[in-house]
Each structure stands twice: as structure tokens, then as C-alpha cells.
Motif scaffolding. Structure first.
Motif, PDB file in Angstrom:
ATOM      1  N   ASP A   1      80.445 -28.849 -21.067  1.00  0.00           N
ATOM      2  CA  ASP A   1      79.764 -28.116 -22.137  1.00  0.00           C
ATOM      3  C   ASP A   1      79.325 -26.738 -21.662  1.00  0.00           C
ATOM      4  OD1 ASP A   1      80.113 -30.186 -23.892  1.00  0.00           O
ATOM      5  OD2 ASP A   1      78.132 -31.067 -23.563  1.00  0.00           O
ATOM      6  N   LYS A   2      78.960 -26.626 -20.380  1.00  0.00           N
ATOM      7  CA  LYS A   2      78.489 -25.346 -19.836  1.00  0.00           C
ATOM      8  C   LYS A   2      79.616 -24.493 -19.264  1.00  0.00           C
ATOM      9  CE  LYS A   2      73.909 -27.116 -18.522  1.00  0.00           C
ATOM     10  NZ  LYS A   2      72.970 -27.343 -17.379  1.00  0.00           N
ATOM     11  N   HIS A   3      80.599 -25.133 -18.645  1.00  0.00           N
ATOM     12  CA  HIS A   3      81.609 -24.379 -17.893  1.00  0.00           C
ATOM     13  C   HIS A   3      83.033 -24.740 -18.285  1.00  0.00           C
ATOM     14  CE1 HIS A   3      78.273 -23.265 -15.207  1.00  0.00           C
ATOM     15  NE2 HIS A   3      77.958 -24.546 -15.171  1.00  0.00           N
TER      16      HIS A   3
ATOM     17  N   LYS B   1      75.996 -29.717  -9.578  1.00  0.00           N
ATOM     18  CA  LYS B   1      76.436 -28.678 -10.506  1.00  0.00           C
ATOM     19  C   LYS B   1      77.956 -28.530 -10.554  1.00  0.00           C
ATOM     20  CE  LYS B   1      72.211 -25.914 -10.108  1.00  0.00           C
ATOM     21  NZ  LYS B   1      71.657 -24.568  -9.770  1.00  0.00           N
TER      22      LYS B   1
ATOM     23  N   ASP C   1      79.880 -25.226 -12.178  1.00  0.00           N
ATOM     24  CA  ASP C   1      79.537 -23.885 -11.724  1.00  0.00           C
ATOM     25  C   ASP C   1      80.406 -23.502 -10.530  1.00  0.00           C
ATOM     26  OD1 ASP C   1      78.400 -21.509 -10.972  1.00  0.00           O
ATOM     27  OD2 ASP C   1      76.346 -22.257 -10.904  1.00  0.00           O
TER      28      ASP C   1
END
Length: 530
Positions: free
Chosen positions: A202-204, A228, A249
């Protein structure tokens, strides 16, 4: 060997000679070469026992008279000494095993082998020995070169005794296969791991078009110390095979790679990565891995795509021909498809599958219609009568991208349906909020492209000819042409490895993981049952 050990000479390592024990010795050597701790322990027990037996036998005058027995004992003791000195080198943990299935195969296989062997001995012999002696002879012959001289009244044809010993070899190999079989098909990714991976995506998730395929449930996952970043992989034939770039990340990628490589060293696995991007390949290279370009991924930017121009004339004509024939498409997220319709799509996808093997590992999700994959996009194609003729399924690539996962069509439908569906998806991309599409991966694209140019060198032309030959079975050239017609952006993908000498094993493991090399039907059923 039996005559040798029955006389005044004695060699402990030849005590249980036979095809099965020879295979066991080869397997033991392979496990020792991989520095497996359990193999070293088993070897020490066997070699230590043989050494003690050799030394004890030398206390008898009739054995001391022959120099060969001294040489045999010396070799055994020297080998044992080197094994003791190398104890710290054999530190690797054992691979995941299936002892229950192996015991079942051993029990059932031994029972069938003894029954069949006893029947053959009875049918091909002229002796008057008891059934118990025949059973005992077959049992011994399965694992050793037991001689019928141990059974004075037993007369066995040479082809029967050799066949029984070969059966012992096959039984041994079947037990090994069951014990150390590949975990293909198991769900190794549990719910917590999947939730953590989805949070990272969802973030990366927009960084790598192959990121969503990390959610295959027959993969294992290892996270960086910070949590992460993560790497998903599968162990096949002693190769820990990762796919794509690490998830999460980019600053935490080194931590995940270090953890993955440490686990590989702990188990003496060969590390390899399939389909890494140039960015991911550079990070892996800083950890000691070398890179080899596999091919290119075709990416289409929907805003820049056009059917106009001379270069797109053939695609434009094919698209209009299919459209005039009355074909239409429907584009929906999986979550918007009712359960009854999804069941029909699943049935059609299974019916249209080419063969029984579901191929894919690095660039395929391996499932369709799972409620957890609601953001995937389905493209359906119906003919003029409204009958379903083809379907495409795409997985999310970040919030504004899609990556092709599944492509199926009715063999009796018109050619060009897939191109028609892709073009409709590109033109209707705003409907699902898509700005870029990742299509099929073209292996060795540069060879096909440059090898066909005027003035290409003889080596390049020869390499292209070899790939054209193999394309008869693996569709290498056709995939390149199918992608090239969209005039995409080509993004290179790489294979990462430690040593060039490991490439054959990595290639074999990759072919097994992708489904190009599959077990025969009986073994495949055995693996699924396990």
C-alpha cells in the motif's frame, strides 16, 4: 563384492554394496558437499562404526596377514579423521522435510517390491525353498548384492536378481523425493505475513510492477530487522529463489537482503533472484551478487498510447476487424463481480488452460477470484451472441498501475481477441484509474530485435536462431512479437546469482518453480497428497 568380503579380505565400505546403497552414498556426498549438519552426523556414525569394526577385525591373525586389510582400515581411519577436523564446516541446517510421506512411500514401496520380487523368484526359479526364504532373499536383495549362495537350495535367474536390486534403487529415489520434495503448492505465507506485505505494498507498491506477486501463498517471506522491507522466496532443489525487487522502503532493502542471505548461508542454500529491476539489481549487486540480463518487461503508458500512425496500422486493422465482428469487452474490479459470475469466469479459465500445469512464479499470482484480491481488474470479452470468449486478469501495480497476471481465451474464437481486449483496456483506462500497464515479459528481447537487423554479427545471428528453435516449445519469439506491437517502453529484468558455476542449478530450480519442468502424473499426485 560378496565373494571378496566372504573370504579372507574384508572392506567395510563394501559390506552393503548394491544399487540402493550406491545411490545412498551419492546422496550422502551431495549433502556433505552442501555442508548439512545432519549428513555429517549420519556419516560420522557410519564411518565411525566401520572404523571400529575394521580395527577390531585386525585383532584376528587371519585378517592381519593381508596388507589390503591394513590399507582398507587406514583409509577408513583417515577419512574419519578428516570428517572430525571438518566438523565446524558442516553447520548448515536441514531443509524442510516430509518424514510422514517418506515413511508411507517406504512402507508401501517395500511391501509391493517384496511381493512382486517374491512372485518373480517363484515363477522364474526351480527351487524348493520355503516362502520365508524367498521373501528374506528379496528383502536383502533390495538393499544389497546378497548372493543366492547364502540360500543353497535357491535358484534365481540373473535378470530377476538384477531387477530386484534396481527396484531397490528406484524405491530409494522415491523415498528421497517424498522426503525432500519441493514445497510447491503449500501455503507458506500465513495471514499475518500477508497482511504485513499488503501494508508494505500500500505504501511502496508503485515501485515494482511485480510487487503484488509477492503475495503468492506458496512463497516464504523474510523481513528486514525494521520490518519496513521484505523478500519473498521459495526453496527449490537447494536454491532459495527470490522474485522481483524487495518489497517496501528502498532504504530498508539492504536489511532484508542481509537477512535473506544469512538464512541462505545457515541452510547452505544457493541464493538467486529472478526478474529484478535495474534498481533492485544494483542493490543486490552491492551484496555480492552478479547480474545477468534475462529480458525485458513491456510497459505501456496509457496517456501516451495511440493507434494512429503507419507503425500501428496492422494493430489498428486487427482491432477494427474484431470490433466489426461484434465482440465487446467489460472491465471490472474483482470486488465488483458477483460470486455467481466469478464462478463462471473461474470455470472458463480452467477450461481454456493450455495443459494441466499452472505455470508461473515470479510474474503470476497463481490464483483467481480470491476475496483478498478484490482490487485486481478483470477484462472479459464476449462475442456478438453475448457468449464469453476470453478473459484477462491484472493485479494492482500501486494505485495507478496494473500488471498482467492471467490471459485465457477460447481456442475456437477469432484470432486477435487478446489484442482487442488490451487496446480496450488502454482506451478505457480512466474507467479504473489506470495510467500504466505492465504486459508480458519477453525473454532475450534484445537478441530477437538486434539479431534480425541488417549487419548483425554471426554470433548474434546464431544465438537468435537457437532461440527461434526453442520457441517452438516455449513461445519466446511469439511473446516478444505480441508485446512489440504495442510499441511499449522496454524495462530490463535481471537474474542475480553468486557464482557462475551455480547457474545450471539455478536454471533448473527456476524451470521447476515456473512450471516448465513438472513431475510425472503419479509423483505430482503424491506431492499434492503430501
Amino acid at each position: 563384492m560378496h565373494h571378496h568380503n566372504s573370504g579372507e579380505l574384508f572392506t567395510p565400505f563394501m559390506l552393503f554394496a548394491g544399487f540402493g546403497s550406491a545411490a545412498a552414498a551419492i546422496f550422502m556426498a551431495m549433502m556433505l558437499a552442501r555442508r548439512k549438519r545432519v549428513a555429517w552426523i549420519v556419516f560420522m556414525l557410519l564411518c565411525g562404526g566401520y572404523a571400529a569394526l575394521s580395527v577390531w577385525l585386525l585383532t584376528f591373525p587371519e585378517y592381519r596377514e593381508h596388507p589390503f586389510n591394513w590399507i582398507s582400515t587406514a583409509i577408513t581411519v583417515v577419512v574419519l579423521a578428516f570428517a572430525v577436523l571438518g566438523r565446524r564446516e558442516n553447520h548448515a541446517k536441514g531443509d524442510p522435510t516430509n518424514p510422514q510421506l517418506a515413511l508411507a512411500v517406504l512402507g508401501a514401496g517395500a511391501l509391493v517390491s517384496v511381493l512382486v520380487g517374491t512372485t518373480l523368484v517363484t515363477a522364474a526359479g526351480t527351487d524348493q525353498t520355503s516362502v520365508g526364504d524367498r521373501v528374506w532373499y528379496v528383502a536383502l536383495r533390495l538393499a544389497t548384492l546378497s548372493s543366492d549362495q547364502d540360500f543353497p537350495t535357491l535358484r534365481v535367474a540373473a535378470w530377476v536378481s538384477t531387477g530386484i536390486n534396481l527396484t531397490g534403487l528406484l524405491l530409494f529415489l522415491a523415498v528421497l523425493y517424498a522426503l525432500f520434495r519441493s514445497p510447491r503448492g503449500r501455503e507458506l505465507l500465513d495471514r499475518d505475513d500477508e497482511d504485513r506485505l499488503r501494508a508494505l505494498l500500500d505504501k511502496h507498491g508503485a515501485r515494482d510492477s511485480l510487487g503484488y506477486f509477492a503475495l503468492r501463498r506458496d512463497k516464504s517471506v523474510i523481513f528486514s530487522p525494521s520490518g519496513k522491507a521484505a523478500i519473498t522466496y521459495r526453496v527449490v532443489g537447494g536454491v532459495t529463489l527470490a522474485s522481483g525487487d524487495p518489497i517496501g522502503d528502498v532504504e530498508a532493502w539492504p536489511g532484508a537482503i542481509d537477512a535473506w542471505l544469512a538464512e541462505a548461508r545457515e541452510h547452505a542454500w544457493i541464493p538467486a533472484v529472478m526478474g529484478a529491476s535495474e534498481e533492485g539489481g544494483n542493490v543486490y549487486a552491492r551484496h555480492g551478487l552478479d547480474a545477468l540480463e534475462l529480458g525485458d518487461e513491456a510497459i505501456v503508458e496509457t496517456a501516451d498510447f495511440t493507434l494512429e500512425g503507419r507503425a500501428m496500422r496492422g494493430v489498428r486493422q486487427a482491432y477494427n476487424r474484431i470490433k466489426r465482428a461484434g465482440y465487446t469487452t467489460r472491465i471490472r474490479r474483482h470486488t465488483d463481480i458477483p460470486a455467481e459470475e466469478m464462478a463462471e469466469l473461474l470455470a472458463a479459465a480452467d477450461r481454456w488452460r493450455d495443459g494441466q500445469t499452472e505455470r508461473g512464479f515470479s510474474m503470476a499470482l497463481g490464483r483467481l477470484g480470491d476475496p483478498a484480491d478484490g482490487q485486481c481488474v478483470m477484462v472479459e470479452c464476449h462475442d456478438a451472441e453475448g457468449e464469453l470468449r476470453a478473459l484477462l486478469s491484472f493485479v494492482p501495480w500501486g494505485p495507478k498501475g496494473l500488471s498482467l497476471d492471467l490471459m485465457r481465451r477460447d481456442r475456437n474464437s477469432d484470432n486477435g481477441l487478446v489484442e482487442f481486449m488490451v487496446l480496450d483496456l488502454i482506451q478505457g483506462s480512466a474507467q479504473v484509474g489506470v495510467e500504466r500497464l505492465s504486459l508480458n515479459f519477453a525473454m532475450f528481447r534484445s537478441v530477437f530485435e538486434q539479431g534480425a537487423r541488417l549487419g548483425a554479427g554471426p554470433v548474434l545471428r546464431m544465438w537468435r536462431s537457437a532461440l527461434m528453435f526453442f520457441s517452438r516449445w516455449w513461445q519466446l519469439e511469439s511473446l516478444y512479437r505480441a508485446n512489440a506491437k504495442y510499441r511499449p517502453i522496454w524495462e530490463p529484468r535481471f537474474l542475480l546469482f553468486e557464482k557462475s558455476s551455480q547457474l545450471p542449478r539455478i536454471g533448473l530450480a527456476s524451470a521447476r518453480a515456473e512450471g516448465f519442468i513438472v513431475a510425472p502424473a503419479p509423483l505430482a499426485r503424491l506431492r499434492r497428497d503430501g
